[in-house]
Write a protein that holds these residues in place. Structure first.
Motif, PDB file in Angstrom:
ATOM      1  N   GLY A 201       0.836  -1.189   0.000  1.00 21.33           N
ATOM      2  CA  GLY A 201       0.000   0.000   0.000  1.00 21.33           C
ATOM      3  C   GLY A 201       0.868   1.235   0.000  1.00 21.33           C
ATOM      4  O   GLY A 201       2.083   1.168  -0.173  1.00 21.33           O
ATOM      5  N   SER A 219      -4.104  -0.561  -0.117  1.00 17.99           N
ATOM      6  CA  SER A 219      -4.791   0.730  -0.099  1.00 17.99           C
ATOM      7  C   SER A 219      -3.788   1.875  -0.285  1.00 17.99           C
ATOM      8  O   SER A 219      -2.690   1.845   0.256  1.00 17.99           O
ATOM      9  CB  SER A 219      -5.522   0.932   1.230  1.00 17.99           C
ATOM     10  OG  SER A 219      -6.540  -0.035   1.402  1.00 17.99           O
ATOM     11  N   MET A 233     -10.347   0.883   3.882  1.00 17.09           N
ATOM     12  CA  MET A 233     -10.089   0.233   2.595  1.00 17.09           C
ATOM     13  C   MET A 233     -10.212   1.302   1.517  1.00 17.09           C
ATOM     14  O   MET A 233     -11.322   1.641   1.094  1.00 17.09           O
ATOM     15  CB  MET A 233     -11.072  -0.918   2.367  1.00 17.09           C
ATOM     16  CG  MET A 233     -10.883  -2.067   3.346  1.00 17.09           C
ATOM     17  SD  MET A 233     -12.056  -3.418   3.123  1.00 17.09           S
ATOM     18  CE  MET A 233     -13.492  -2.713   3.920  1.00 17.09           C
ATOM     19  N   LYS A 235     -10.305   2.284  -1.801  1.00 16.52           N
ATOM     20  CA  LYS A 235     -10.466   1.623  -3.099  1.00 16.52           C
ATOM     21  C   LYS A 235     -10.041   2.538  -4.238  1.00 16.52           C
ATOM     22  O   LYS A 235     -10.101   3.758  -4.140  1.00 16.52           O
ATOM     23  CB  LYS A 235     -11.930   1.215  -3.297  1.00 16.52           C
ATOM     24  CG  LYS A 235     -12.433   0.217  -2.275  1.00 16.52           C
ATOM     25  CD  LYS A 235     -13.888  -0.125  -2.528  1.00 16.52           C
ATOM     26  CE  LYS A 235     -14.398  -1.133  -1.498  1.00 16.52           C
ATOM     27  NZ  LYS A 235     -15.833  -1.455  -1.721  1.00 16.52           N
TER      28      LYS A 235
END
Length: 412
Positions: A201, A219, A233, A235
């Protein structure tokens, strides 16, 4: 010829270290620069493994430390506290406190602090990075220009997952991107729930993230998440193609606010080091040199952040009122954060907190044990004192940048 003489000179310095008790496993493969003060290297259970290079007149290596356990190490003006392990890599102008660990292939550049038992695994790149006690970084990480706190013990620690990236350079060619994961006033008390940044991430600095948050693997954080104890989260959105101008900062107020809040946290951290850590460090071998390194590193970080903020100002088009306000106020902002007299006034909360924490110090408890021994009332005094330091700086900046509302952003 001169090179051979230098090698002979280095070998003499290595032999002096061995005579004082340093274990050097292959003396002929270890290089010690002539500028290194051998009196700053402890002879108490220090081991230097083969193919290590030690440079810098400010370098300190404290008792029980291991240098090069997994491969070659190069040190340049690094302060190494007790029982630290630098496994392999390059380390420059940084500080490692008790029992911290840097893994194989580390690249730790100027302005980093590893507090007690903080660690990174293999192949991590860090610069201007501050890890509070117990914070753990996985492998293959780029984590520059940020501070991360949270966690209560080595078992319950803040974690940065492998292959994580803190994106700290923008298409505007600036690095006004420092991110706060947690904060200083609550983080130093070692009572906050840990922060978890899932592997593969990233975070697009400058952002702020609250304690106890778990960020799902993969993420990418692009905004502040100040709520706490949430599962985040982030997206991927739909593809977008927009016009781009390098002089246009659509989120300028948040960017500037986060930079100023980061700077104010650094100043609070310096106050903590001055009034609390110093009392513990001065009892340790080389402790005053370690303390000197902490203060110097925070000062370096403050100057770096101001430099990067000035670069952002240089990029602006000055078409908007807030851009003009920032340009006209930047010199005063520099003065606010470089002024060493700002925090000299006495604080009742600070004195009450110091009296309590120093009672543990005087009884012989180590730093982490002492912090953990504080009752909730004492913790409240300390948090309010350091928060007051931050708000004092923000209040001064608000007078310079009234349209940015930075103190209000901080309090919310």
């Amino acid at each position: 010829m001169s090179w051979n003489l230098e090698l002979d000179s280095s070998l003499k310095r290595v032999k002096i270290l061995m005579e004082k008790g340093v274990k050097v496993l292959n003396p002929q493969s270890v290089y010690v620069g002539e500028e290194v003060d051998l009196g700053r290297i402890s002879g108490d259970d220090v081991t230097i493994y083969p193919n290590c290079r030690i440079h810098g007149k400010k370098t300190v290596i404290s008792k029980g430390s291991r240098i090069g356990t997994e491969g070659p190490v190069t040190i340049l003006d690094v302060r190494v506290g007790p029982h630290v392990e630098l496994k392999s890599g390059f380390f420059e102008n940084s500080v490692f406190l008790q029992k911290s660990v840097a893994g194989y292939g580390s690249h730790v550049r100027e302005g980093c602090i590893f507090e007690e038992e903080a660690s990174c695994a293999h192949s991590c790149g860090l610069k201007q990075t501050i890890l509070f006690p117990f914070v753990t970084l996985g492998s293959l990480i780029n984590f520059c220009d940020c501070l991360i706190a949270g966690g209560r013990s080595r078992k319950e620690h803040s974690e940065v997952g492998s292959s994580y990236v803190h994106f700290n350079f923008t298409p505007h060619y600036d690095k006004a991107t420092p991110s706060l994961f947690g904060d200083v006033p609550r983080g130093v008390m070692l009572r906050e729930p840990p922060i978890f940044l899932g592997g593969q991430g990233g975070a697009v600095g400058p952002i702020r993230l609250g304690y106890g948050n778990v960020v799902a693997a993969g993420s990418i954080l692009r905004k502040d998440y100040l709520d706490e104890n949430k599962l985040i989260m982030a997206k991927k959105g739909k593809d977008q193609i927009l016009d781009f101008r390098r002089s246009l900062y659509p989120d300028l107020k948040r960017i500037v606010a986060n930079n100023v809040i980061y700077l104010s946290n650094l100043k609070a951290l310096k106050e903590w080091y001055r009034h609390v850590r110093f009392e513990f460090l001065k009892k340790e071998e080389f402790g005053e040199w370690i303390y000197e390194g902490l203060i110097e590193t925070v000062d370096i970080s403050v100057k770096e952040r101001l430099k990067r903020l000035n670069e952002l100002v240089f990029n602006l088009s000055f078409r908007k009122t807030e851009e003009v306000e920032l340009k006209e106020g930047m010199r005063r902002i520099d003065e606010i954060f470089l002024d060493e007299d700002t925090q000299k006034n006495s604080s009742e909360l600070k004195e009450k907190f110091k009296e309590r924490i120093l009672s543990f110090c005087e009884s012989g408890l180590e730093y982490v044990q002492s912090i953990k021994s504080l009752n909730e009332e004492s913790v409240s005094w300390g948090v309010r004192w350091l928060t007051g330091v931050i708000e004092n700086y923000l209040l001064q900046v608000d007078k310079v940048l009234p349209s940015f509302g930075i103190l209000t952003r901080f309090r919310t």
